[in-house]
Design a protein around this motif. Structure first.
Motif, short mmCIF file in Angstrom:
data_model
loop_
_atom_site.label_atom_id
_atom_site.label_comp_id
_atom_site.label_asym_id
_atom_site.label_seq_id
_atom_site.Cartn_x
_atom_site.Cartn_y
_atom_site.Cartn_z
N GLN A 168 -24.24 85.43 -47.15
CA GLN A 168 -25.20 85.34 -46.06
C GLN A 168 -26.03 86.61 -45.92
N GLY A 180 -29.89 86.08 -46.06
CA GLY A 180 -30.72 86.47 -44.93
C GLY A 180 -31.68 87.58 -45.25
N ALA A 189 -28.63 81.92 -38.61
CA ALA A 189 -29.68 82.71 -39.25
C ALA A 189 -31.05 82.39 -38.66
N ASP A 235 -35.18 80.14 -44.31
CA ASP A 235 -33.82 80.09 -43.78
C ASP A 235 -33.71 79.13 -42.60
N ALA A 281 -24.96 86.74 -40.30
CA ALA A 281 -26.31 86.23 -40.03
C ALA A 281 -27.18 87.17 -39.19
N ALA A 317 -30.67 89.20 -40.65
CA ALA A 317 -32.02 89.06 -40.09
C ALA A 317 -32.64 90.42 -39.80
#
Length: 327
Positions: free
Chosen positions: A15, A19, A58, A178, A217, A221
């Motif tokens: 992830q 991300g 996400a 995403d 997540a 970001a």
């Protein structure tokens, strides 16, 4: 318990990559599940079920950081869901023996594509343009089908295509892809549920991947703003290529000295891609710095000429009207 902890760590790392790069959660997770001996359909089904939670988290995180273009999301998500449902149905009907090299071949091709794509500079010269629906619709359909049949591929197909267009900021490309993947993962999971039944999902694996992905997540970001996608893409591509080459070589029954030679050739290609990625990143940063410097120079105020000021030591004359007339 040790295996579940490893899977949770896999989900976390996958992830973080996904991300930050806009791709590779499914590629990374599915590749490792195949290496562990999980059947291709079960691996893809489990990864997509876990992705429902990770992509939702996400998407919310990217939205909070302003990384989502909702117009692109709405135009790519529905075709992607249709393609993913069709792909899940196809993969569910293929035997494990036939599906393993097929899935490994898709993953290998996508990994090689990542190597080639991120060894070259990313285009951003047309940022601000408008992407048409007739481009986004077919892109979503193909990306969704490849994603479900290969256990991953939504990001590797959709993200580079949007980056190459140069009409979106890289962070908004990643955030939009995403976010749309939530709908794609849901459609793929429904397709696998119909084709395989509930026993096709490895629920402990799903839970472990989901927990790791949910933890990563929000951080991913934020990382998309600072992590150089150039290097991350080349690094992930090499890992995927080398890992899936093992399955392909085994399916081709290639042994003896040929197998080490193939691995050495692939490793050399990976190293070359990393070197080119570093050079491309340096060129991009240098060009950006020069553009900023040129903009600062052009924006600097010009010197103002002194008009009507008498020269030093020179007396002013009077005009017939009595107004001082500087010499």
């Amino acid at each position: 318990m040790r295996k579940l902890l490893v899977l949770a760590l896999v989900g976390l790392v996958a992830q973080l990559i996904d991300g930050s790069l806009g791709m590779a959660y499914g590629l990374t997770s599915s590749t490792l599940l195949l290496v562990a001996g999980v059947a291709p359909a079960a691996a893809s089904a489990s990864v997509h079920l876990a992705e429902i939670g990770t992509t939702l988290a996400a998407g919310v995180a990217h939205w909070r950081f302003g990384n989502v273009d909702w117009r692109v999301v709405t135009r790519i998500a529905l075709p992607g869901a249709i393609g993913a449902f069709a792909g899940a149905t196809v993969l569910s009907s293929i035997s494990t023996e036939a599906a393993a090299p097929w899935m490994a071949g898709i993953l290998f091709t996508l990994g090689a594509y990542l190597l080639v794509r991120f060894a070259r500079p990313l285009r951003t010269d047309r940022v601000g343009g408008r992407l048409r629906g007739r481009f986004l619709g077919p892109l979503g359909l193909v990306a969704g089908f490849v994603d479900a049949t290969g256990g991953g591929g939504w990001g590797p197909v959709a993200t580079p295509a949007l980056l190459v267009s140069g009409r979106m900021e890289p962070r908004k490309v990643i955030g939009s892809v995403d976010t749309a993947e939530f709908v794609v993962a849901g459609a793929a999971s429904i397709g696998f549920l119909i084709g395989l039944g509930s026993e096709g999902f490895l629920l402990p694996t799903v839970a472990a991947l989901l927990i790791g992905g949910l933890i990563a997540a929000p951080l991913a970001a934020w990382l998309v703003r600072i992590v150089p996608a150039q290097l991350l893409g080349a690094a992930v591509g090499g890992v995927i290529v080398l890992t899936n080459a093992r399955t392909l070589l085994r399916s081709a029954d290639l042994g003896g000295p040929a197998r080490p030679a193939v691995y050495a050739l692939l490793a050399a290609g990976w190293l070359a891609a990393l070197v080119l990625a570093v050079r491309a990143l340096r060129r991009t940063r240098r060009a950006h710095a020069e553009a900023v410097e040129a903009a600062d120079i052009s924006a600097a105020p010009a010197p103002v000429a002194l008009v009507g000021v008498a020269a030093a030591g020179a007396p002013a004359e009077s005009t017939p009207t009595g107004t001082p007339n500087p010499r």
